[in-house]
Design a protein around this motif. Structure first.
Motif, mmCIF file in Angstrom:
data_model
loop_
_atom_site.group_PDB
_atom_site.id
_atom_site.type_symbol
_atom_site.label_atom_id
_atom_site.label_comp_id
_atom_site.label_asym_id
_atom_site.label_seq_id
_atom_site.Cartn_x
_atom_site.Cartn_y
_atom_site.Cartn_z
ATOM 1 N N GLN A 164 2.600 -1.357 2.431
ATOM 2 C CA GLN A 164 2.150 -0.987 1.097
ATOM 3 C C GLN A 164 0.681 -1.331 0.881
ATOM 4 O OE1 GLN A 164 5.065 -2.662 -1.606
ATOM 5 N NE2 GLN A 164 6.287 -0.814 -1.437
ATOM 6 N N ALA A 175 -1.186 1.573 2.343
ATOM 7 C CA ALA A 175 -1.187 2.724 1.439
ATOM 8 C C ALA A 175 -2.158 2.512 0.280
ATOM 9 C CB ALA A 175 0.222 2.971 0.913
ATOM 10 N N ALA A 176 -2.151 1.287 -0.291
ATOM 11 C CA ALA A 176 -3.044 0.996 -1.414
ATOM 12 C C ALA A 176 -4.504 1.060 -0.995
ATOM 13 C CB ALA A 176 -2.717 -0.381 -1.990
ATOM 14 N N LEU A 179 0.477 7.132 -4.565
ATOM 15 C CA LEU A 179 1.135 6.189 -3.665
ATOM 16 C C LEU A 179 2.549 6.626 -3.304
ATOM 17 C CD1 LEU A 179 0.204 2.567 -4.820
ATOM 18 C CD2 LEU A 179 -0.453 3.732 -2.717
ATOM 19 N N ARG A 227 2.967 8.966 -0.459
ATOM 20 C CA ARG A 227 2.507 8.554 0.870
ATOM 21 C C ARG A 227 3.689 7.973 1.647
ATOM 22 N NH1 ARG A 227 -2.890 8.405 1.953
ATOM 23 N NH2 ARG A 227 -4.223 9.015 0.204
ATOM 24 N N TRP A 237 3.889 4.227 2.209
ATOM 25 C CA TRP A 237 4.280 3.479 1.016
ATOM 26 C C TRP A 237 5.785 3.554 0.804
ATOM 27 C CZ3 TRP A 237 6.757 4.101 -3.618
ATOM 28 C CH2 TRP A 237 6.533 3.115 -4.594
ATOM 29 N N GLN A 243 1.943 -3.846 -6.734
ATOM 30 C CA GLN A 243 1.069 -2.727 -6.364
ATOM 31 C C GLN A 243 -0.343 -2.933 -6.919
ATOM 32 O OE1 GLN A 243 2.759 -0.882 -4.177
ATOM 33 N NE2 GLN A 243 4.434 -2.231 -4.813
#
Length: 294
Positions: A23, A26-27, A47, A50, A53, A218
């Protein structure tokens, strides 16, 4: 039963480590600034589309189930500190995925964290406790925890990237430790049947607090690198869970003459945790072209 709880907690920590890495990647790919994320309905909307993620979210769900099983079979003040090993698992996963061996200093930090955690648990020796928590105790806990999280979030707004990630990581850890406590309280009613669990407010509160903590995670991962946020999340969850185990579940922790040694063990654990978070195998290391490997 305690051995089973520790094993389940270790497996849950492994799942959390994989989820954090995926994650964060992805972020980092989405980035903090304006761009396609806003054009398509917001940063979170990008997000969830993806694949990396989604894999991280799925892995986090699996680790949540394992954590629930661990909490059902062992004390909160043991399960959550054991789950702080997720940072060590992150190091191992980074080593395997990126085919890079940790340096000597990182190995020493790994050993320091393992020794510090083992020493603290051996000295504190959490035991006993009740299966459920009186509603009045939850009321005061909710007020205190809610105020603390609100302060952390409010303060983080005025901080630069790294301190902001640390403050948000502390708030996230607080939410996850409370989620674990609520889940344990709900599972403590299982001997009375599944109906006794589903007709109480604790499981639904656990889902609500867990979801809020997941969303805050997140934001935390977007605020800064794992170097800044991971130690706060890892240690904050472990230490607050010991406090909640004692105050909510009446679990016994040995203090007295052991306090000095326990503080020393925590200091060793903290030093190892901070150094591991700085390892290139855990944190993003910029490429020559300016892009992150993660």
């Amino acid at each position: 039963m305690l051995a089973l709880s520790i094993l389940l907690a270790l497996l849950a920590a492994l799942g959390n480590a994989g989820a954090s890495v995926l994650q964060r990647r992805a972020a980092a790919d989405v980035g903090p600034g304006p761009g396609p994320s806003r054009a398509r309905g917001g940063w979170m909307a990008v997000l969830v589309h993806r694949r990396v993620w989604v894999w991280g979210a799925g892995l986090l769900a699996v680790s949540g189930i394992l954590q629930a099983l661990a909490l059902a079979t062992g004390p909160l003040s043991i399960v959550q500190p054991v789950m702080s090993t997720e940072l060590m698992f992150t190091l191992v996963l980074g080593s395997v995925v990126f085919r890079r061996s940790p340096d000597t200093a990182t190995r020493w930090a790994f050993a320091a964290m393992a020794v510090g955690l083992a020493a603290f648990l051996a000295l504190a020796d959490p035991s006993g406790g009740r299966d459920t928590v009186p509603p009045a105790d939850w009321l005061w806990t909710a007020i205190a925890v809610g105020a603390f999280v609100a302060v952390m979030i409010a303060v983080s707004v005025r901080l630069p990237s790294a301190p902001r990630a640390a403050a948000l990581g502390t708030a996230t850890a607080t939410g996850f430790s409370c989620t674990a406590a609520l889940l344990k309280d709900a599972l403590g009613r299982l001997p009375d049947g599944i109906g006794a669990v589903l007709t109480t407010w604790q499981p639904y509160a656990a889902m609500g607090v867990g979801l809020a903590s997941f969303l805050l995670l997140q934001v935390t991962l977007r605020a800064g690198t794992l170097v800044a946020s991971q130690p706060a999340m890892t240690l904050g969850d472990a230490l607050l869970s010991v406090v909640l185990g004692v105050t909510l579940f009446a679990e016994k922790v040995h203090l007295g003459w052991r306090v000095g040694f326990e503080v020393l063990a925590l200091a060793i654990l903290t030093a190892g945790c901070v150094h591991l978070a700085r390892s290139p195998l855990v944190a993003e290391e910029p490429e020559a072209n300016g892009r992150s490997k993660w």
